[in-house]
Design an enzyme around this catalytic site. Structure first.
Site, PDB file in Angstrom:
ATOM      1  NE  ARG A   1      -4.059  -0.177   1.626  1.00 49.08           N
ATOM      2  CZ  ARG A   1      -5.121   0.035   0.843  1.00 49.08           C
ATOM      3  NH1 ARG A   1      -5.377   1.251   0.404  1.00 49.08           N
ATOM      4  NH2 ARG A   1      -5.915  -0.949   0.514  1.00 49.08           N
TER       5      ARG A   1
ATOM      6  CD  GLU B   1      -7.390   1.707   6.318  1.00 47.43           C
ATOM      7  OE1 GLU B   1      -6.447   1.093   6.836  1.00 47.43           O
ATOM      8  OE2 GLU B   1      -7.855   1.435   5.201  1.00 47.43           O
TER       9      GLU B   1
END
Length: 763
Positions: free
Chosen positions: A322, A725
């Site tokens: 990520r 997030e």
């Protein structure tokens, strides 16, 4: 997946601003967390014995001293594990529950002591004297890089001929900086209760984001089939990623003791033990060089992102994935090479944390933009707009997935307009010119955050829905509630399907016995995955009920409508509960499972290309800070946020998530500092030494807007977007504001007063 009908106004269904289902219980103290549950008869309490050194050769542990302590019933080490002494989340790269032969970090579990009281268990663990011959320890990313100590092969995303583009660029710039880790500091620490049953069954109550992983690792350790372990979790007092993999080994240790003693066992880590033995957000070291033109357009970028993984792999592979996929964030660079490294150090194994590497990845371009601004003499925000993806620039990421440039520019423009940026820029400049010791700084940030798990198989969810003959509904799904409001959102989905008030939905504890093989509640996918699964289950039942009503009224099933607790078709009407009873009388099933898998995603881990994200969440933020140049102390005086939530399922929940995420990100970037001494011992082990944000860190002016009429190209549940997030990354604007105030070429994170003061003095 069929396209959902347009969202209609609803008092308790989609779009209603309802409070979290346990909010009142939280406020009054009625909500039961795991340590509040009635203790079963014969309960034993467990405590861990932890390593007092960071690296060394461990002699076989003599447990006699622990067993001799009054109240201690048993003590267990690696030789007592009936299954495998392996708690690796992947099951492919070994990570031990109890150290064997070698100690890899200070605070590593060596043994488990169980006693009739928790105090006795702690005393038994403290009585152990492990014999460890010290070995040299790697305690920093730099040391690991020098030793070439990596936990896995590098992950590299590249596009174009980066070296040629760098060589041809009119100007070359370079930089290096660091960001620190972060402790999860959930209110409820790691805890598990294991209750043995018949035929080797174990009921495991765990404060976990991933009940299925708890089930699998506990079964691996005790040596049984998965169906012997039932894991249940009603709620957590916070998780933030820290209860995705770490909760599994804590529960496995409790299950091991329950299996070996035949009695219920509770393992609750103290705050100090929790911080010593569980992983954190990965610290990163960044080294980059870029080629730019005279205007500040970034033409080429070659960067290395080196993460401190700790002593074992844990979830570092996903974190690096990520980070490298978010290293360009909302920007376009024609020629690029991003290298992600997971470095092995003799520290606790770092793990998932809200954002899962995305926040660390997005920091890279901010430093590059500041470097370009210094080189060209242009304002960093002008370069931001010059380099946004889409529009006159390329829209594709280096791995081949397109960003929505118009949305990036829209959230940025709306944030600037709402913050009255031009006026306040002039005011800040005037203030700085006249004040002898204080400096104002302004900083912005724009975000493009991909939503989906990086491991394709994890993008799935299941749900179970029952309708009872009185019209009440029972809902279960694979998601876990950690305070983020997932349960009320999924209940709203089901209420919308049946056209009933959300109070008719009974929200139940997550259990591997009801919905098996679940994915973790992580990666901001909880509502997307579980919402669709619950929608599928409820829709199947509604279809059957509509068929019964259609037969009763001699109409087409498509004419039957469910709304406001009633079922209608033309002039026909009955209460929802009455139709439920009719279905039972006609032997029509009122129970259904639902299953959903995210469509249209794919990833080639060798080529590092594909479409790993179902969609992107966009946002922008602007912050104003005030810095004392004599001390380095600073404060955020204002923050303006715009977040794209699509069609919000629940605006009250989403606003709370955005505000909380921003403050948590603010803590990571400014005040939360993890500090190990030269012996590898973590010295920040509680609130007296580890500074989480408090009321003073909250900006007194805090403006938040959900993006209105946001387009949603992906077929998400009721066209909503994830919110858990992405907003954490918006706090990056505070770092940028501090750099603006200090004029620092480099400001490592967290930007504590000491670091800010050093930056002001050119250190």
């Amino acid at each position: 997946m069929d396209t959902l009908p347009p969202l209609r106004p609803s008092r308790t269904g989609m779009g209603a601003a309802l409070r979290q289902d346990s909010a009142l219980k939280h406020a009054t103290g009625e909500a039961q967390f795991l340590d509040d549950l009635p203790e079963p008869p014969g309960l034993l309490h467990a405590a861990l014995a932890l390593s007092p050194v960071a690296h060394g050769t461990l002699a076989p542990l003599d447990l006699a001293a622990a067993r001799a302590v009054a109240g201690v019933v048993a003590a267990f080490g690696p030789e007592d594990v009936p299954g495998r002494n392996d708690i690796s989340p992947s099951g492919r790269v070994a990570e031990v529950l109890f150290a064997t032969g070698t100690v890899e970090h200070w605070g590593q579990p060596l043994a488990l002591v169980v006693a009739t009281t928790r105090d006795a268990a702690l005393a038994g663990a403290a009585a152990l004297r492990p014999q460890i011959a010290p070995l040299p320890a790697l305690l920093s990313v730099e040391a690991a890089l020098e030793a070439r100590a990596l936990l896995m092969p590098p992950q590299v995303i590249a596009r174009g001929d980066c070296e040629a583009a760098l060589a041809a660029a009119p100007r070359r710039i370079a930089g290096e900086f660091r960001c620190g880790g972060q402790e999860h500091f959930y209110l409820e620490g790691q805890i598990a209760l294991a209750v043995p049953g018949e035929d080797g069954d174990i009921a495991l109550h765990s404060s976990t984001q991933h009940p299925t992983e708890v089930q699998h690792i506990a079964a691996r350790v005790v040596g049984c089939d998965h169906n012997r372990i039932t894991v249940q979790c009603r709620r957590m007092g916070g998780g933030f990623g820290g209860k995705e993999s770490n909760a599994s080994w804590v529960a496995a240790a409790a299950a091991l003791a329950a299996r070996l003693t035949g009695r219920p066992v509770k393992l609750r880590l103290s705050r100090k033990a929790d911080m010593a033995a569980t992983g954190k957000r990965h610290p990163f070291l960044y080294r980059w060089q870029a080629g730019i033109d005279a205007e500040g357009r970034i033409l080429a970028l070659d960067a290395t992102l080196a993460a401190e993984g700790g002593h074992s792999l844990d979830l570092s592979g996903g974190v690096i994935f990520r980070a490298v996929t978010h290293a360009l964030n909302a920007y376009d660079v024609p020629a690029v090479r991003i290298t992600g490294l997971a470095c092995k150090t003799n520290t606790v194994s770092n793990t998932a944390f809200r954002g899962f590497g995305g926040p660390q990845g997005a920091l890279l371009m901010e430093d590059v933009l500041f470097g370009a601004a210094r080189a060209t003499g242009r304002a960093v925000d002008a370069l931001r707009e010059l380099n946004f993806a889409g529009g006159p620039n390329g829209a594709d990421t280096p791995y081949g997935q397109a960003l929505e440039g118009e949305l990036i520019r829209r959230v940025w423009a709306e944030a600037r307009q709402g913050a009255e940026w031009e006026r306040r820029r002039a005011e800040a400049d005037a203030f700085n010119a006249s004040h002898p010791t204080l400096r104002k700084g302004l900083g912005g940030f724009a975000l493009a955050f991909g939503i989906s798990f990086g491991i394709m198989a994890m993008n799935q969810a299941g749900a179970l829905v029952h309708v009872y003959t009185d019209g009440s509904i029972r809902l279960n799904h694979g998601g876990t509630e950690m305070g983020q409001g997932l349960f009320i959102k999924i209940a709203q989905v089901v209420a919308e399907v049946f056209g009933v008030e959300v109070e008719r939905i009974r929200i139940t504890a997550t259990s591997t016995a009801e919905v098996p093989n679940t994915s973790p509640t992580a990666a901001s996918t909880g509502s997307d995955l579980n919402g669709w699964a619950a929608h599928q289950a409820a829709s199947a039942i509604r279809g059957r009920m509509a068929g019964v009503a259609a037969a009763l009224w001699n109409v087409e099933a498509a004419e039957v409508q469910f709304a406001e607790g009633r079922v209608t078709a033309g002039n026909h009407a009955m209460e929802f509960s009455e139709l439920a009873h009719q279905c039972w009388a006609q032997r029509v099933s009122l129970s259904a499972t639902g299953f959903y898998k995210t469509p249209d995603i794919h990833w080639d881990p060798v080529a590092m290309r594909g479409q790993p994200f179902f969609y992107f969440s966009y946002g922008a933020a602007l912050a104003e800070v005030l810095v004392d140049t004599l001390t380095g102390e600073h404060r955020v005086t204002r923050a303006d946020l715009v977040q794209d939530c699509g069609r919000s399922l629940n605006p009250a929940i989403d606003r709370g998530q955005i505000e909380g995420a921003f403050v948590q990100g603010l803590g990571w970037l400014t005040c939360e500092e993890l500090w190990w001494d030269q012996a590898g011992r973590l010295r920040t082990l509680g609130p007296s030494t580890y500074k989480i944000p408090g009321s003073r860190e909250m900006p007194p002016v805090f403006n938040l807007r959900l993006l209105e009429n946001a387009p949603a190209r992906a077929n998400t549940i009721f066209r909503s977007k994830a919110v858990g997030e992405p907003p954490l990354l918006l706090a990056t604007c505070v770092w940028n504001a501090l750099r603006d105030a200090t004029g620092a070429a480099r400001l490592d994170l967290p930007a504590t007063p000491e670091r800010v003061l050093a930056a002001l003095r050119g250190g």
